[in-house]
Design an enzyme around this catalytic site. Structure first.
Site, short mmCIF file in Angstrom:
data_model
loop_
_atom_site.label_atom_id
_atom_site.label_comp_id
_atom_site.label_asym_id
_atom_site.label_seq_id
_atom_site.Cartn_x
_atom_site.Cartn_y
_atom_site.Cartn_z
N ARG A 74 33.34 36.60 50.91
CA ARG A 74 33.93 36.09 49.67
C ARG A 74 35.19 35.26 49.93
O ARG A 74 35.46 34.28 49.24
CB ARG A 74 34.26 37.25 48.73
CG ARG A 74 33.00 37.90 48.22
CD ARG A 74 33.33 39.02 47.29
NE ARG A 74 32.11 39.64 46.78
CZ ARG A 74 32.09 40.57 45.85
NH1 ARG A 74 33.21 41.00 45.35
NH2 ARG A 74 30.96 41.08 45.44
N ASP A 92 39.04 41.15 30.91
CA ASP A 92 38.73 41.34 32.33
C ASP A 92 39.89 40.77 33.14
O ASP A 92 40.62 39.88 32.68
CB ASP A 92 37.42 40.63 32.71
CG ASP A 92 36.83 41.16 34.00
OD1 ASP A 92 35.88 41.96 33.93
OD2 ASP A 92 37.33 40.81 35.10
#
Ligand SMILES: C[S@@+](CC[C@H](N)C(=O)[O-])C[C@H]1O[C@@H](n2cnc3c(N)ncnc32)[C@H](O)[C@@H]1O
Length: 278
Positions: free
Chosen positions: A44, A151
C-alpha cells in the site's frame, strides 16, 4: 517473508521502518497492525513512495515524523482497509426494518425524529443501505430523519458523498430497494437516488478524536471497524458510544466483534445487535 526479502524489494523496508510505521499508524488511527501485515503495508505504501519519487522507507519515515506533513493524510488513506458492500450482514437491515423502526416509531412519536450514525462508513454502502430502509417507510415521510456517515479516510468519504457505484457494487441491493439506485445514462455506473442521499451527511472524522456532534443517536452502526483496534481503544470507544446513544439506543457491530469484557453498558439482543442499558 524474511527481513532480507523486504530489503531486496523495489523500496527497501527495514524492520525498524516497519516498527516506526506501526507506531505512527497506531498513534494516528488506533489501528493495531500485526507483524504479518508487513507485506500488505509495503504494497500500500510503495505506491506513495513511487508518487513522491522516493527510493526507500528511510526517506518516507522521515517525512512522517513531521506532525504537519501533508503526507500524513495520504498515509492514513493508504493504510485503511475499506472493504464494504450494500446490505452487508443483511440480518441487521432486516432487524432494522421489521423490529427496530416500528419500535422507534412508537418511542419517538412525540418528537418525530430519528438519528442514526454510521461510524466507519467507508465508501458509503452502509449508510445508503440504512437510508434506503428508512426511506421505504411511507409513514416516516413527515419525520425528521438524519443519518450521519463518518470515516477517517477522506477518499472514501468523498466517494460516499458522491453516491456513484459500479454496476457490480449495487448487485447486493435487495430487489425491494432497487428503485433507489438508478443507472447513469452516460456510463455503466449507478447513482443512489437523491431522496435517499438527502437523508445522509458525510463527514471525515477520526473516532479517536473529539466528536463535534451535539445531539443523541437512536442507532449507531460501527461494524468491522474495531477489529483493527486493541482492547483499550475498544473500551474507550464503546463507552463513548453509550454516552452519545439515547437511553435505550441500539448499537450494531460487525460479525467478528463482540462487547464481552469490553463494555458492560449494553445488553445483547443477539446477532451482534446491542441495546444500551446504562
Ligand atoms: C472494513 S471498513 C467497514 C465499513 C462498513 N462499516 C462495513 O461494515 O461494511 C472499516 C472502516 O473503518 C475506518 N476506520 C478505521 N480506523 C478509523 C478511525 N480511527 N476513525 C474512523 N474511521 C476509521 C476505515 O477507514 C474503514 O473505512
Amino acid at each position: 517473508m524474511g527481513e532480507q526479502a523486504f530489503l531486496d524489494r523495489e523500496f527497501p523496508m527495514t524492520s525498524a521502518n516497519f516498527a516506526y510505521i506501526k507506531k505512527r499508524v497506531y498513534g494516528l488511527t488506533g489501528i493495531n497492525l500485526s507483524d504479518h501485515k508487513r507485506s500488505m503495508v509495503y504494497g500500500r505504501l510503495a505506491r506513495r513512495l513511487r508518487a513522491l519519487g522516493m527510493r526507500n522507507f528511510d526517506e518516507y519515515c522521515r517525512i512522517l515524523e513531521d506532525d504537519n506533513s501533508k503526507e500524513l493524510h495520504d498515509f492514513i488513506n493508504a493504510i485503511t482497509t475499506n472493504l464494504t458492500s450494500f446490505f452487508r450482514e443483511n440480518h441487521h437491515f432486516e432487524y432494522l426494518k421489521s423490529t427496530l423502526l416500528p419500535e422507534l416509531m412508537q418511542r419517538n412519536i412525540r418528537t418525530k425524529k430519528i438519528r442514526v450514525w454510521s461510524a466507519g462508513c467507508s465508501t458509503g454502502e452502509e449508510p445508503h443501505s440504512i437510508a434506503m430502509v428508512l426511506k421505504s417507510f411511507a409513514s416516516l415521510s413527515n419525520w425528521d430523519i438524519k443519518v450521519l456517515a463518518t470515516d477517517l479516510d477522506s477518499n472514501v468519504v468523498a466517494h460516499g458523498r458522491a453516491g456513484v457505484y459500479a454496476a457490480e457494487r449495487v448487485e447486493t441491493v435487495p430487489e425491494q430497494y432497487g428503485k433507489y439506485v438508478k443507472k447513469n445514462k452516460h456510463d455503466h455506473s449507478y447513482c443512489v437516488d437523491d431522496e435517499v442521499r438527502q437523508l445522509i451527511t458525510f463527514n471525515q472524522l477520526n473516532l479517536l478524536n473529539e466528536w463535534p456532534m451535539k445531539g443523541k443517536f437512536d442507532i449507531i452502526f460501527c461494524r468491522n471497524v474495531v477489529i483493527y483496534f486493541d482492547m483499550e481503544t475498544q473500551k474507550t470507544l464503546f463507552d463513548r458510544y453509550a454516552d452519545v446513544l439515547t437511553p435505550n439506543g441500539h448499537l450494531f457491530i460487525g460479525h467478528s466483534e463482540n462487547l464481552n469484557k469490553v463494555c458492560d453498558r449494553f445488553n445483547t439482543l443477539g446477532r451482534t445487535i446491542y441495546q444500551r442499558t446504562k
